[in-house]
Scaffold this motif. Structure first.
Motif, short mmCIF file in Angstrom:
data_model
loop_
_atom_site.label_atom_id
_atom_site.label_comp_id
_atom_site.label_asym_id
_atom_site.label_seq_id
_atom_site.Cartn_x
_atom_site.Cartn_y
_atom_site.Cartn_z
N THR A 1 10.80 83.75 41.43
CA THR A 1 11.06 82.36 41.05
C THR A 1 10.74 82.16 39.58
N PRO A 2 11.46 81.26 38.91
CA PRO A 2 11.15 80.98 37.50
C PRO A 2 9.89 80.16 37.35
N VAL A 3 9.45 79.99 36.12
CA VAL A 3 8.25 79.21 35.82
C VAL A 3 8.42 77.78 36.36
N GLY A 4 7.38 77.29 37.04
CA GLY A 4 7.40 75.93 37.54
C GLY A 4 8.02 75.74 38.90
N VAL A 5 8.65 76.79 39.45
CA VAL A 5 9.29 76.68 40.76
C VAL A 5 8.41 77.35 41.82
N ALA A 6 8.14 76.62 42.89
CA ALA A 6 7.24 77.12 43.92
C ALA A 6 7.88 78.22 44.74
N GLY A 7 7.08 79.19 45.15
CA GLY A 7 7.52 80.27 46.03
C GLY A 7 6.32 80.85 46.75
N GLU A 8 6.57 81.80 47.64
CA GLU A 8 5.46 82.41 48.38
C GLU A 8 4.84 83.53 47.55
N LEU A 9 3.52 83.64 47.64
CA LEU A 9 2.79 84.65 46.88
C LEU A 9 2.73 85.96 47.65
N TYR A 10 3.14 87.05 47.00
CA TYR A 10 3.08 88.40 47.56
C TYR A 10 2.14 89.24 46.68
N LEU A 11 1.37 90.14 47.32
CA LEU A 11 0.39 90.94 46.61
C LEU A 11 0.69 92.42 46.76
N ALA A 12 0.32 93.18 45.72
CA ALA A 12 0.41 94.64 45.75
C ALA A 12 -0.74 95.18 44.92
N THR B 1 -4.05 95.22 40.29
CA THR B 1 -3.44 94.32 41.27
C THR B 1 -2.18 93.71 40.66
N ALA B 2 -1.14 93.59 41.47
CA ALA B 2 0.10 92.95 41.04
C ALA B 2 0.39 91.77 41.96
N VAL B 3 0.90 90.68 41.39
CA VAL B 3 1.25 89.48 42.16
C VAL B 3 2.71 89.14 41.90
N TYR B 4 3.38 88.65 42.94
CA TYR B 4 4.78 88.26 42.84
C TYR B 4 4.96 86.90 43.50
#
Length: 415
Positions: free
Chosen positions: A93-104, A81-84
């Motif tokens: 997004t860099p560490v500590g910055v919120a973003g939407e989670l995408y899965l593969a 599984t990969a997460v983005y």
């Protein structure tokens, strides 16, 4: 279920000696709940799991430790599984910055049966793959921590816009769950006010202390107007939180004390106008009545006009009740407000503004610089009526003086 299980273990004084592994999934795991379980059942291994139905069953895991006191990570991806974590432009997004989670990955679904519209919306092209793979947009907002694990922030569809400001409800809920006295928390918007609902981890919750802790961690406009303490949250048929069943709050002002002089009456009247409250007394607090930093600027502006003075927003933050603010303003009344903006005689040579002086200087310094040029490409379809477009552009230039402004010089001085 865990929050119900733990008190039962403690009540029966059962050590749970045969219980070795506990997996938490389906809902966000609060640090206080995890702490209570590990305290009640000695030696148990607790794992926090995350995974939507579209990538069943779980796609990330985190082994809970004593260090998970404020934030509970959902962990790292499982095998195959990969997460983005991506921003609105599908950039990582860099560490500590919120973003939407995408899965593969292998366990990703192919789409929704007989719903091509929903499939196209949620299963999107993989921007980092060349073999036609797709990503699933979870709608969950997360961020990477420095340990290479994901921290859950909230749902993107739980983002609200209140008084012109965008607010992540999940971020407020995370701040509430960081308080040791709270085991469960949810924040909603009711009657144009932020309302927090909490379930205590112990005997009680001191709402004043919790709100004070939130003000030290969040922007003022993100602090709920009121906190409602419940014994338990209402659940739907699936066993998940039923937000619609949460009780409506009763927004009440403190015991009414009537203003006694003109300054207090003026402050109370302006409070009522900007906050939409029917009656405001001496002891009523601007922020407890639903005020925030955005409305604060309106308030001080109106008070300044009414009292012929200049008032800084800081004054309101330092003295937010009617009585305290009126006492502070007593020494400022009739000291002079800002001059009114009225039409002036247009001079023959209009002086440059500071921004225009900067542009003129940079152009003189380097005549070939493109610092003030903004290239834009527009893709058109169909036949283009060039004359109609030229007339349209000319009309815009004729209407907007700034688009036809030049900076001529007279004796070395631009105007």
């Amino acid at each position: 279920m865990m929050s119900v299980f733990v008190p039962e273990v403690e009540r029966r004084r059962a050590s749970g000696a045969t219980l070795r592994l506990v997996f938490a999934s389906g809902e966000a795991l609060a640090p206080t709940t995890a702490r209570a379980l590990r305290r009640a059942v000695k030696g148990v291994e607790l794992h926090n799991l995350y995974g939507p139905t579209e990538a069943a069953v779980d796609v990330t895991y985190h082994a809970v430790t004593d260090e998970d006191s404020d934030v509970m990570p959902i962990g790292a991806p499982v095998w195959n599984t990969a997460v983005y974590v991506l921003d609105s432009r599908l950039n990582p997004t860099p560490v500590g910055v919120a973003g939407e989670l995408y899965l593969a990955g292998t366990q990703l679904a192919r789409g929704y049966v007989s719903r091509p519209d929903l499939t196209a919306d949620r299963f999107v092209a993989h921007p980092f793959a060349t073999n036609g793979q797709r990503l699933y947009r979870t709608g969950d907002v997360v961020r990477w921590n420095r340990d290479g694990e994901l921290e859950y922030v909230g749902r993107s569809d739980f983002q609200v816009k209140l008084r012109g400001l965008r607010i992540e409800l999940g971020e407020i809920e995370s701040a509430l769950l960081a308080q040791r006295s709270i085991s469960q928390a949810v924040v909603v918007v009711r009657n144009d006010q932020l309302v927090g609902y909490v379930v205590p981890s112990g005997a009680s919750v001191e709402t004043g202390a919790v709100l004070g802790a939130l003000r030290s961690r969040l922007a003022e406009y993100m602090v709920p107007s009121t906190l409602i303490v419940l014994e338990e949250f209402p659940l739907g048929a699936s066993g998940k939180l039923d937000r619609k069943a949460l009780p409506d709050p009763a927004f009440e002002v403190t015991e009414y004390r009537e203003p006694t002089n003109d300054i207090e009456r003026t402050v109370a009247e302006v409070f009522a106008q900007v906050l939409g409250v029917e009656r405001v007394g001496l002891d009523d607090d601007f922020f407890e009545l639903g005020g925030n930093s955005l409305i604060a600027t309106q308030l001080v502006s109106r008070l300044g006009v009414a009292m012929d003075t200049r008032i800084a927003v800081r004054e309101l933050f330092d003295t937010s009740t009617v009585a305290d603010l009126a006492a502070r303003l007593g020494t400022l009344v009739a000291t002079g407000s800002r001059p009114p903006l009225v039409p002036q005689q247009r001079p023959q040579h209009i002086p440059l503004s500071l921004a225009q002086q900067r542009m003129w200087f940079l152009n003189k310094f380097d005549v070939e610089s493109a610092a003030n040029n903004i290239p834009i490409a527009v893709r058109l379809s169909g036949l283009l009526d060039r004359r109609a477009m030229q007339i349209a552009v000319a009309d815009v230039v004729a209407r907007q003086e700034s688009l036809r402004t030049v900076f001529p010089e007279t004796d070395g001085t631009a105007h």
